[in-house]
Write an enzyme that holds these catalytic residues in place. Structure first.
Site, PDB file in Angstrom:
ATOM      1  N   PHE A 188       0.856  -1.190   0.000  1.00  0.00           N
ATOM      2  CA  PHE A 188       0.000   0.000   0.000  1.00  0.00           C
ATOM      3  C   PHE A 188       0.893   1.240   0.000  1.00  0.00           C
ATOM      4  O   PHE A 188       1.973   1.235   0.613  1.00  0.00           O
ATOM      5  CB  PHE A 188      -0.894  -0.031   1.247  1.00  0.00           C
ATOM      6  N   THR A 190       1.496   4.013   1.459  1.00  0.00           N
ATOM      7  CA  THR A 190       2.140   4.622   2.623  1.00  0.00           C
ATOM      8  C   THR A 190       3.179   3.725   3.286  1.00  0.00           C
ATOM      9  O   THR A 190       3.924   4.187   4.153  1.00  0.00           O
ATOM     10  CB  THR A 190       1.093   4.983   3.694  1.00  0.00           C
ATOM     11  N   LYS A 191       3.242   2.454   2.892  1.00  0.00           N
ATOM     12  CA  LYS A 191       4.137   1.512   3.553  1.00  0.00           C
ATOM     13  C   LYS A 191       5.603   1.863   3.297  1.00  0.00           C
ATOM     14  O   LYS A 191       5.941   2.612   2.385  1.00  0.00           O
ATOM     15  CB  LYS A 191       3.858   0.083   3.070  1.00  0.00           C
ATOM     16  N   THR A 192       6.481   1.276   4.115  1.00  0.00           N
ATOM     17  CA  THR A 192       7.921   1.510   3.950  1.00  0.00           C
ATOM     18  C   THR A 192       8.354   1.167   2.529  1.00  0.00           C
ATOM     19  O   THR A 192       9.132   1.902   1.906  1.00  0.00           O
ATOM     20  CB  THR A 192       8.715   0.663   4.967  1.00  0.00           C
ATOM     21  N   LEU A 193       7.884   0.048   1.999  1.00  0.00           N
ATOM     22  CA  LEU A 193       8.012  -0.277   0.579  1.00  0.00           C
ATOM     23  C   LEU A 193       6.617  -0.187  -0.001  1.00  0.00           C
ATOM     24  O   LEU A 193       5.840  -1.132   0.057  1.00  0.00           O
ATOM     25  CB  LEU A 193       8.604  -1.675   0.378  1.00  0.00           C
TER      26      LEU A 193
END
Length: 372
Positions: A188, A190-193
């Site tokens: 998603f 906003t995730k770190t990746l």
């Protein structure tokens, strides 16, 4: 000053030529499902995490659904998890007719309280779904010990945990998602990746489970138009994989920057009356996907942030055992007091690699002004 909770625009502008080229290459080569970039990303994830196998799927939610189905979290079987999480961590169990069994959280980490898991095990229990939340992993030593004693499957919900690792009793650190039978990641945005749309990944070190996940993502086919299972249509999009491959080149740098930003917050808010911070427990490497605070008069604080154009998020405003969709489980208010209390105190501040120090200063100044 307006401070966004997250924006993809700064990252895109910084690496515009690389992103544009990656997308253009997919378009020039001709759009295909499960194209070369998907296989390349799976290989990159395996190298980064040391997982033996990786299977790209359409979302982190789909990754949970597929893995839960394969592991037998269904048909009345009980699966232990936490009520303090996103819906998908539990709906993946309920969707197959499994019975979610909640255990309260550790108030200092927000992860499932491993000391309470064994008391919830019955002769119907088949698995555990630990969720690695926000910045750190759950106590995987205790969880895997319990699983071994009771012959339980472990599905690590590492949707928020890409880059985190746990040492525990082992001789080396193990990446989040690679300790249980299956692990999943969400891409998603906003995730770190994070992708520029939806995407997810299933990882495992078991060849049999890998082959099943690979089949289940394409309707249960073992070869074209030959179906051994009733599977799903859940394939990681080739364009999203191309975008993620660009991001993987800078992943360690992005994780380091998140730590720098977290330390800005810690430094500027360390003596602010009315705030508490989560504590990192266990021998592990955290990753600050989210920067959470526990705040006195949380609702007043976030209204103050809003008035000063500081965006925020609340993970989570209502625990799952009190959600209408899970009312059939029979839980009531007061059953999981730590989760319920944390839901009234928690707030997430903006953190992503491209946020500026001036913006963090403004956020912290705004918070301090509220508590004067």
């Amino acid at each position: 000053m307006k401070v966004n909770f997250y924006t993809s625009q700064r990252e895109y502008q910084e690496k515009k030529a690389e992103f544009d080229k990656a997308i253009e290459n997919v378009l020039k080569d001709g759009i295909s499902t499960l194209g070369k970039e998907v296989a390349d990303l799976e290989k990159s994830i395996m190298e980064f995490t040391s997982a033996k196998y990786a299977v790209g799927v359409a979302s982190g939610t789909d990754a949970l659904v597929l893995a839960s189905d394969i592991l037998g979290f269904k048909n009345g079987s009980e699966v232990i998890t936490s009520p303090f999480t996103f819906l998908a961590s539990t709906s993946c169990i309920a969707r197959h007719g499994g019975q979610p069994v909640f255990v309260d959280i550790d108030e200092e980490t927000f992860n499932i309280d491993a000391a309470k898991i064994e008391d919830a095990v019955t002769d119907k229990t088949v698995g555990i779904v630990p969720i690695h939340l926000f910045c750190q992993m759950a106590d995987m030593d205790s969880i895997m010990d319990i699983a071994a004693r009771h012959n339980l499957k472990v599905l690590e919900d590492a949707a928020e945990a890409f880059g985190m690792s746990w040492k525990g009793k082992g001789s080396k650190y193990k990446h989040a998602g690679t300790i249980g039978d299956y692990g999943i990641y969400s891409f998603f945005p906003t995730k770190t990746l994070g992708a520029y749309g939806d995407g997810g990944m299933i990882v495992t070190n078991d060849e049999g489970l890998y082959k099943l996940a690979k089949s289940y993502r394409v309707h249960g086919a073992t070869e074209k138009y030959h179906y051994d299972y009733i599977g799903y249509n859940s394939r990681l999009d080739t364009i999203q994989a191309a975008i993620l491959l660009v991001k993987m080149k800078y992943m360690r740098e992005a994780i380091t920057k998140r730590e720098v930003i977290a330390n800005w917050y810690f430094d500027r808010l360390k003596d602010c009356q009315g705030l508490r911070f989560p504590k990192i427990k266990g021998e592990q490497h955290p990753v600050y996907y989210v920067f959470n605070i526990l705040a006195e008069n949380r609702d007043g604080l976030v209204e103050h942030l809003k008035k000063n154009q500081v965006q925020y998020s609340i993970y989570y405003p209502l625990p799952l055992h009190l959600q209408k969709c899970f009312s059939y489980l029979g839980y009531k208010k007061g059953d999981f007091p730590v989760s319920e209390r944390v839901c009234t105190e928690i707030a997430a501040l903006p953190i992503y690699p491209e946020i500026t120090e001036d913006e963090v200063d403004f956020v912290c100044h705004t918070i301090r002004n509220f508590y004067k």
